[in-house]
Design a protein around this motif. Structure first.
Motif, short mmCIF file in Angstrom:
data_model
loop_
_atom_site.label_atom_id
_atom_site.label_comp_id
_atom_site.label_asym_id
_atom_site.label_seq_id
_atom_site.Cartn_x
_atom_site.Cartn_y
_atom_site.Cartn_z
N PHE A 189 38.24 55.79 42.69
CA PHE A 189 37.54 56.23 41.53
C PHE A 189 38.26 56.00 40.23
N ASP A 190 38.83 54.66 40.41
CA ASP A 190 40.16 54.51 38.62
C ASP A 190 38.97 53.12 38.37
N ARG A 191 38.33 53.80 37.58
CA ARG A 191 37.53 53.09 36.95
C ARG A 191 37.56 51.67 35.99
N PHE A 192 39.34 51.53 35.89
CA PHE A 192 39.88 50.42 35.28
C PHE A 192 40.83 49.76 35.98
N ASN A 193 40.60 49.72 37.70
CA ASN A 193 41.03 48.93 38.56
C ASN A 193 40.43 47.73 38.13
N THR A 194 40.26 46.54 37.49
CA THR A 194 39.05 45.45 37.33
C THR A 194 39.23 44.16 38.75
N ALA A 195 37.66 44.30 39.12
CA ALA A 195 37.96 43.61 40.46
C ALA A 195 37.97 42.20 39.43
N TYR A 196 38.57 40.64 39.41
CA TYR A 196 37.50 39.46 39.35
C TYR A 196 37.51 38.38 40.71
N LEU A 197 37.74 37.16 39.51
CA LEU A 197 37.27 36.34 40.83
C LEU A 197 38.33 35.26 40.21
N GLU A 198 39.10 35.06 41.07
CA GLU A 198 40.28 33.92 41.11
C GLU A 198 40.17 32.62 41.91
N ALA A 199 39.65 31.12 41.33
CA ALA A 199 39.36 30.51 42.79
C ALA A 199 38.73 30.75 44.13
N ASP A 200 37.62 32.10 44.17
CA ASP A 200 36.32 32.37 44.76
C ASP A 200 37.53 33.12 45.33
N LYS A 201 38.33 33.78 45.15
CA LYS A 201 39.22 34.98 45.76
C LYS A 201 38.84 36.48 44.81
N ILE A 202 38.70 37.65 45.80
CA ILE A 202 38.45 39.03 44.34
C ILE A 202 40.21 38.89 44.21
N GLN A 203 40.82 39.09 42.60
CA GLN A 203 41.55 39.97 43.39
C GLN A 203 41.14 41.19 42.37
N GLU A 244 46.65 47.46 32.38
CA GLU A 244 47.67 46.86 31.92
C GLU A 244 47.80 45.78 32.73
N GLU A 245 47.73 45.51 33.68
CA GLU A 245 47.77 44.20 34.25
C GLU A 245 47.12 42.69 33.50
N LEU A 246 45.50 43.87 33.43
CA LEU A 246 44.47 43.01 33.33
C LEU A 246 44.57 42.18 31.37
N GLU A 247 45.81 43.31 30.79
CA GLU A 247 46.00 43.40 29.46
C GLU A 247 46.78 42.16 29.77
N GLU A 248 47.72 41.63 30.64
CA GLU A 248 48.55 40.72 30.53
C GLU A 248 47.64 39.41 30.76
N THR A 291 36.17 34.30 32.82
CA THR A 291 36.22 34.64 33.87
C THR A 291 35.34 36.07 34.33
N ILE A 292 34.40 36.09 35.81
CA ILE A 292 34.17 36.40 36.08
C ILE A 292 34.52 38.00 36.76
N VAL A 293 33.82 38.85 36.37
CA VAL A 293 34.27 40.44 37.06
C VAL A 293 33.94 40.80 37.50
N PHE A 294 33.10 41.72 37.92
CA PHE A 294 32.45 42.84 38.55
C PHE A 294 31.88 43.86 37.89
N ASN A 295 31.35 44.17 37.13
CA ASN A 295 30.62 45.54 36.68
C ASN A 295 30.48 46.78 37.04
N ASN A 296 31.29 47.33 37.23
CA ASN A 296 30.80 48.23 38.60
C ASN A 296 30.26 49.30 38.13
N LEU A 297 29.21 49.02 36.59
CA LEU A 297 28.89 50.72 36.41
C LEU A 297 27.73 50.12 36.11
N VAL A 298 26.47 48.95 36.07
CA VAL A 298 25.79 48.82 36.96
C VAL A 298 24.52 49.77 36.86
#
Length: 161
Positions: free
Chosen positions: A91-105, A110-114, A125-132
């Motif tokens: 339920f942490d909507r600010f935990n963002t998943a993204y692709l890095e070298a075809d691996k989901i991170q 705070e980490e995303l801002e950095e 960068t490809i992210v997963f838009n979980n608000l669809v």
């Protein structure tokens, strides 16, 4: 099972990747939940699936029966039980998943801002838009460049394509 493109979709992202064993254990629980999910004593045409060992996707075809507040509450309680059982946060909507070298991170806010500040990720960068909201958007707008997701509104000043 066929679902209308307008079917309601909820995407819950785990804060870590589930193991193959955990996914194999969880999927039957999701199937059971979806097959018994009701709204006002009406069976919902529903499905639930673990995707990429990280996301739980719930789908309800509301052309048959609509999800009500009570039925949505049932799904939240079920997913809270899943969180406890598998020691994950869904339920942490600010935990963002993204692709890095075809691996989901994944990254906290705070980490995303950095990552954006240091240029390790950017607007492309490809992210997963979980608000669809519906199945059509899930199929076409779930995995998108960061600059085209809701993240751009929150992190816009840090995004350089």
């Amino acid at each position: 099972m066929e679902f209308s493109p307008a079917s309601k979709v909820w995407v819950y992202q785990a804060d870590r990747e589930l193991s193959e064993q955990e996914t194999a254990q969880l999927q039957p629980q999701l199937n059971q939940f979806a097959s018994s999910w009701t709204a006002h004593n009406q069976q919902l045409k529903a499905a639930a699936q673990v995707v990429y060992n990280r996301f739980i996707v719930l789908v309800v075809d509301e052309s048959h029966a609509g999800a009500s507040g009570c039925s949505i509450d049932k799904s939240v309680r079920f997913l809270q039980d899943v969180e406890q059982e598998f020691a994950i946060n869904l339920f942490d909507r600010f935990n963002t998943a993204y692709l890095e070298a075809d691996k989901i991170q994944s990254a906290t806010r705070e980490e995303l801002e950095e990552l954006l500040r240091t240029g390790k990720i950017n607007g492309e960068t490809i992210v997963f838009n979980n608000l669809v909201n519906n199945l059509q958007d899930f199929e076409t707008k779930w995995q998108v460049p960061l600059k085209n997701s809701w993240h751009a509104r929150v992190f816009g000043s840090l995004i350089e394509a």
